[in-house]
Motif scaffolding. Structure first.
Motif, PDB file in Angstrom:
ATOM      1  N   GLN A 177      -2.246  -3.630 -10.798  1.00  0.00           N
ATOM      2  CA  GLN A 177      -2.259  -2.201 -11.133  1.00  0.00           C
ATOM      3  C   GLN A 177      -0.877  -1.569 -11.114  1.00  0.00           C
ATOM      4  OE1 GLN A 177      -4.602   0.525  -8.880  1.00  0.00           O
ATOM      5  NE2 GLN A 177      -6.536  -0.357  -9.575  1.00  0.00           N
ATOM      6  N   SER A 178      -0.013  -2.105 -10.263  1.00  0.00           N
ATOM      7  CA  SER A 178       1.293  -1.466 -10.085  1.00  0.00           C
ATOM      8  C   SER A 178       2.247  -1.770 -11.232  1.00  0.00           C
ATOM      9  CB  SER A 178       1.920  -1.952  -8.776  1.00  0.00           C
ATOM     10  OG  SER A 178       2.368  -3.294  -8.929  1.00  0.00           O
ATOM     11  N   PRO A 180       4.133  -1.563 -14.467  1.00  0.00           N
ATOM     12  CA  PRO A 180       4.276  -0.420 -15.366  1.00  0.00           C
ATOM     13  C   PRO A 180       3.566  -0.642 -16.702  1.00  0.00           C
ATOM     14  CG  PRO A 180       6.370  -0.945 -14.362  1.00  0.00           C
ATOM     15  CD  PRO A 180       5.421  -2.030 -13.962  1.00  0.00           C
ATOM     16  N   ALA A 325       5.704   2.067  -9.111  1.00  0.00           N
ATOM     17  CA  ALA A 325       5.438   1.623  -7.735  1.00  0.00           C
ATOM     18  C   ALA A 325       6.367   0.471  -7.390  1.00  0.00           C
ATOM     19  CB  ALA A 325       3.985   1.220  -7.583  1.00  0.00           C
ATOM     20  N   VAL A 328       5.532  -2.174  -4.825  1.00  0.00           N
ATOM     21  CA  VAL A 328       4.553  -3.241  -5.047  1.00  0.00           C
ATOM     22  C   VAL A 328       5.018  -4.253  -6.092  1.00  0.00           C
ATOM     23  CG1 VAL A 328       2.181  -3.782  -5.628  1.00  0.00           C
ATOM     24  CG2 VAL A 328       2.690  -1.679  -4.395  1.00  0.00           C
TER      25      VAL A 328
END
Lengths: 564, 394
Positions: A177-178, A180, A325, A328
């Motif tokens: 999910q982190s 980009p 993020a 992560v």
């Protein structure tokens, strides 16, 4: 030689259809050099075979399904508990199938051994320079195999759908999910919607039992074929040169030895599986998204990524309505990506810097390539710190130091450690080289003190034996840079011009840094470092000198003559 | 095996390690080796001349061969020599046979153990595992040990030297290959008719995309689903595990922590993966309050929103803002919430702000109140996305 009649009949039958008598005979007599580190790769091959065998057994009962069921099996503490079919069938294999627990444990131990063996094998290949031309392709295949092995292991231990591995999947989801731009899309595609969904186990299952094993099998086949076709490298020793291979023939020696080694591997795994519990999923309990226990660790080969996630400071940027993020995706991608990229490019970088385009079949002694060895140790240090940080809660607990200290120590040493390791390794290599030169110059100290007629005391030494001599004089010498020694005003030759040329010139000095050989020791000047007059002659007459060509012309001097 | 000390059997660069050509060479060579194996005094070993260095015979037969191409190494016929030390070999043979016999028995033992020892309870499984694993280990271990002794003491130690060839093909072969390749290319007209070539290449391009394209239906697009949880105004907080609603008045021991979920969703893992909440009861004065905020407004950092709490009970998302593990550990004395996965630490008294670790954001606070019966309910949804960061989160 008499061959058993039945065997002869079979051979005859086969040969009339396949006609392999000539070719197979040559294969039977193929030479395999011997050294204990050459067994490291075999560990992986045999672990993989054992993984295939035990894995097939497990699939006969395992249900890759996330459908909710209530458990009614033999394991009393979990009776009546809601769980997925995957978890329930893993309990079934463990407690209701005879030999099931044994097979599960062998399978898990074999996976760990497979990965440990790959790391050990890779480290051996790197430090001895066995990745050099013509074996770069096999080196790259090895890196792909390592990557596939990590994925295969991660997906495999996620299948039982227990609490521990479920957390691993949750972390995987968070990491994806982190990323980009595409992160959330990738996560939703992988999990078929929001976490955990109902498809991830069956999807991982088919990847784990078909796709990745198929790829690994194919790549192992190529890997082995190339090893076979290019002939194995050999360690320095008496009579061993860059143009020969010394050892015992495949049949019967290598066959018997490797067979024994297969049995040893299986025995070690069976013993571990019998007496040492691994991945007791019944103690972790079934997955649920609300619970998590302290001291959670992934399998060891994922520990480095876990440590990277733990050590990273909590940086995040929100820009133009989007979240970066860093905390992560940087630790998830950068450290391991850096190592793998460096590893993949290293053989080519080394070739470019040293200008060494020759074939290398003699393994280097790590001390004789100080920069390479230092880079290797620095990388292992970097990896090792992150790996240890992956278990920092356990370290803090057992060593009784504050938890946050461990993270801070890792945050500092991750940068300082590799530098110290690099410097220290180089010093040690130089020291060992000096020790070698000392032995070559003065021989082996005997401990016998003799008084000369004049009253002077000397210690007697004896010359090195041929084997030791061959080992000590084995060094790869690097071709000189085309620029050579030139005046400031001179124009550098092509290939050495511009910024890239200057970079190469500077790197050359670092990469080839070594203790210069004392004047009267010529062994160092050899391409292959073997003062074997007979071989050198044959090199000259047989037109095979070009094998060693790039590393300096063979000379006829015998190092033994120079030492007293 | 330590009582005899044949140099030939100890391996590792000893004088007994004869080169293969000795065994392969002319008859006189082979005979000498065979005779020497048994009759020669032990300290001498085979002639030193041939050790490691190719003998004249070897250079004649192996080294002077013209390059025959790969896999065309000359293979000399040979008669396998006897082991260097027959006495020792006899001893080794007995040990090897013993290993294999016990391995056979252990293998049979495995079959018997499988048939006799059932599973179905912890103890039975333990016994079965020990019996099956023990016998299996024994089989492989003895096979391995037997085979190693066989190789080391029954097979004579040999060392052959084989020549390597450059991987690069001979210049003539390369030229021939180039010619053949170019001839084929010319015959196929592939080079001469660019339109055929280009359209063929163009036609295959979509094929490369199709395997990726068809994966589109693996899952739905995330859209806004990550932004919200199932929490909404009026949903009761049910204790995870028992499923009971919680009376604010009965949840009164300070420092206590319960994991809760929204009414109707406790068994829904997809919902709970985002909606898991912890409620913590504090002593009066311990919570660091900020200004009251109506639901939907941005939350000030480092403080608890007073009108979102009930009687010093505060509710936070349990899903770690780092990568989504349940932040399951709580230390009463310090009010620290610790995520066991990567040790992100949050201060429960100060709006679950981050104290340490890789998490960047505080655990979101869930606004709670009580309903008419005095049970804890949510008074609104989270006012920000819970769990780990993602690209679309603003």
């Amino acid at each position: 030689m008499s061959v058993d009649r039945a065997l002869e009949g079979t051979g005859n039958w086969l040969d009339e259809r396949l006609g392999g008598a000539k070719g197979v005979r040559v294969l039977l007599r193929k030479i395999f050099p011997d050294h204990w580190t050459f067994l490291l790769g075999e560990i992986n091959l045999y672990s993989f075979i054992i993984l295939l065998l035990t894995g097939t057994f497990l699939t006969l009962w395992f249900q890759p399904s996330m459908t909710d069921v209530v458990y009614h099996g033999s394991y009393v503490p979990l009776r009546g508990v809601r769980m997925s079919e995957a978890y329930a069938s893993t309990l079934h294999i463990s407690f209701d199938v005879r030999g099931g627990l044994l097979m599960r444990q062998i399978h898990h131990w074999a996976a760990d051994l497979f990965m440990a063996g790959i790391f050990a094998h890779m480290i051996r290949i790197f430090f001895t320079g066995a990745y050099r031309k013509p074996r770069e392709i096999n080196w790259l295949i090895g890196i792909v195999l390592l990557t596939l092995g990590m994925l295969e292991g991660l997906f495999g231990y996620s299948l039982p759908d227990d609490l521990l591995s479920g957390a691993g999947l949750r972390i995987l989801e968070g990491v994806i999910q982190s990323v980009p731009i595409v992160g959330t899309y990738l996560a939703f595609f992988l999990f078929g919607g929001p976490f955990p969904g109902h498809v991830i186990i069956p999807r991982l299952y088919i990847i784990h039992v078909l796709l990745i094993p198929g790829l690994i099998l194919a790549l192992i086949t190529v890997h082995l074929f190339l090893t076979f076709y290019q002939k194995h490298t050999q360690m320095a020793g008496k009579g061993r040169t860059n143009t020969n291979v010394v050892g015992a023939p495949f049949y019967p020696y290598f066959l018997a030895k490797t067979g024994a080694f297969f049995f040893f591997t299986f025995a070690a795994l069976a013993i571990a599986a019998t007496f040492v519990q691994i991945n007791p999923i019944w103690l972790y309990g079934p997955f649920n998204p609300v619970a998590m226990s302290a001291g959670s660790q992934p399998d060891f080969y994922m520990g480095m990524l876990e440590g990277a996630l733990r050590v990273m400071p909590n940086w995040q940027t929100v820009l133009w309505g989007h979240t970066f993020a860093w905390n992560v995706f940087v630790p998830a991608l950068v450290p391991l990506g850096l190592i793998f990229t460096l590893a993949a490019f290293w053989p080519f970088l080394e070739q470019w810097v040293t200008g060494d385009r020759g074939e290398h079949h003699m393994n280097d002694r790590p001390r004789n390539a100080p920069t390479r060895t230092a880079i290797g140790i620095a990388t292992i240090t970097f990896y090792g710190i992150l790996w240890a940080e992956g278990a920092n809660d356990l370290i803090a607990d057992h060593l009784d130091i504050p938890l946050y200290w461990t993270t801070w120590i890792a945050r500092v040493t991750i940068f300082v450690g590799p530098v110290i390791a690099y410097w220290l390794t180089k010093r040690i290599c130089f020291g060992l080289q000096r020790k070698d030169y000392h032995l070559l110059e003065h021989g082996v100290e005997t401990g016998i003190i003799r008084q000369l007629p004049g009253g002077e005391y000397i210690e007697e030494t004896r010359p090195l034996d041929e084997d030791a001599l061959a080992v000590l004089t084995s060094r790869t010498s690097h071709p000189a840079l085309p620029s050579g020694e030139r005046a400031e005003s001179e124009v550098p030759p092509p290939g050495m011009r511009g910024g890239l040329g200057r970079v190469r010139e500077r790197l050359y000095k670092v990469v080839t840094e070594s203790v210069p050989a004392p004047e009267h020791i010529h062994g160092n000047g050899h391409g292959n470092g073997h003062g074997d007059g007979q071989r050198a002659e044959t090199d000259g007459t047989g037109g095979r000198g070009e094998v060693a060509g790039a590393t300096g012309a063979p000379t006829e001097s015998h190092p033994g003559e120079d030492q007293h | 095996m330590s009582d005899t000390n044949s140099p030939g059997a100890t391996g590792g660069g000893d004088p007994g390690r004869a080169s293969w050509p000795e065994y392969l060479g002319g008859e006189s060579h082979g005979a000498a080796a065979a005779a020497g194996g048994s009759g020669r005094p032990e300290d001498q070993g085979p002639p030193r001349r041939v050790i490691g260095t190719p003998s004249p015979a070897a250079s004649r037969t192996l080294l002077a061969q013209p390059d025959g191409g790969d896999g065309e190494e000359p293979v000399e016929p040979f008669t396998p020599p006897e082991p260097q030390d027959p006495v020792r070999a006899g001893k080794a043979e007995r040990i090897v046979v013993a290993c294999f016999v016990i391995a056979l028995l252990a293998g049979l033992g495995f079959l018997v153990a499988y048939s006799l020892i059932g599973v179905g309870s912890l103890t039975a499984t333990l016994h079965s595992n020990l019996a099956l694993g023990g016998t299996l280990s024994l089989v492989f271990l003895l096979l391995a040990v037997g085979a190693v002794i066989w190789v080391r003491y029954l097979m004579p130690t040999v060392e052959i030297t084989e020549q390597r060839h450059l991987m690069r093909s001979a210049e003539t072969d390369r030229e021939a290959f180039k010619e053949t390749f170019e001839e084929g290319a010319a015959t196929s007209q592939f080079v001469r008719r660019p339109l055929v070539r280009r359209t063929l290449i163009a036609a295959t391009l979509p094929l490369a995309l199709i395997p990726i394209w068809v994966l589109r239906d693996l899952g739905p697009l995330p859209d806004k689903s990550l932004d919200n949880t199932v929490w909404r105004k009026g949903l009761r907080l049910l204790a995870y595990g028992t499923g009971r609603p919680i009376k604010a008045a009965e949840f009164n021991s300070p420092g206590a922590l319960i994991s809760v979920g929204p009414e109707g969703f406790l068994a829904d893992d997809d919902a709970m993966a985002k909606a898991a909440v912890i409620i913590i009861k504090f002593r009066p004065g311990e919570l660091v309050f900020g200004p009251s905020t109506p639901p939907g407004h941005p939350t000030p950092a480092n403080v608890v929103i007073p009108n979102w709490t009930v009687d010093n009970i505060v509710a936070y998302s349990k899903i770690c803002t780092h990568v989504g593990c349940p932040a399951a550990l709580y230390e009463q004395t310090t009010h620290h919430i610790l995520c066991p996965c990567h040790q992100s630490t949050f201060d429960a008294a100060q709006g679950a702000k981050v104290l340490f670790g890789p998490a960047t954001r505080a655990l979101p606070q869930l606004p709670i109140g009580v309903d008419a019966q005095g049970f804890l309910i949510a008074t609104g949804p989270f006012n920000e996305p819970v769990g780990p960061s993602y690209w679309e989160r603003s």
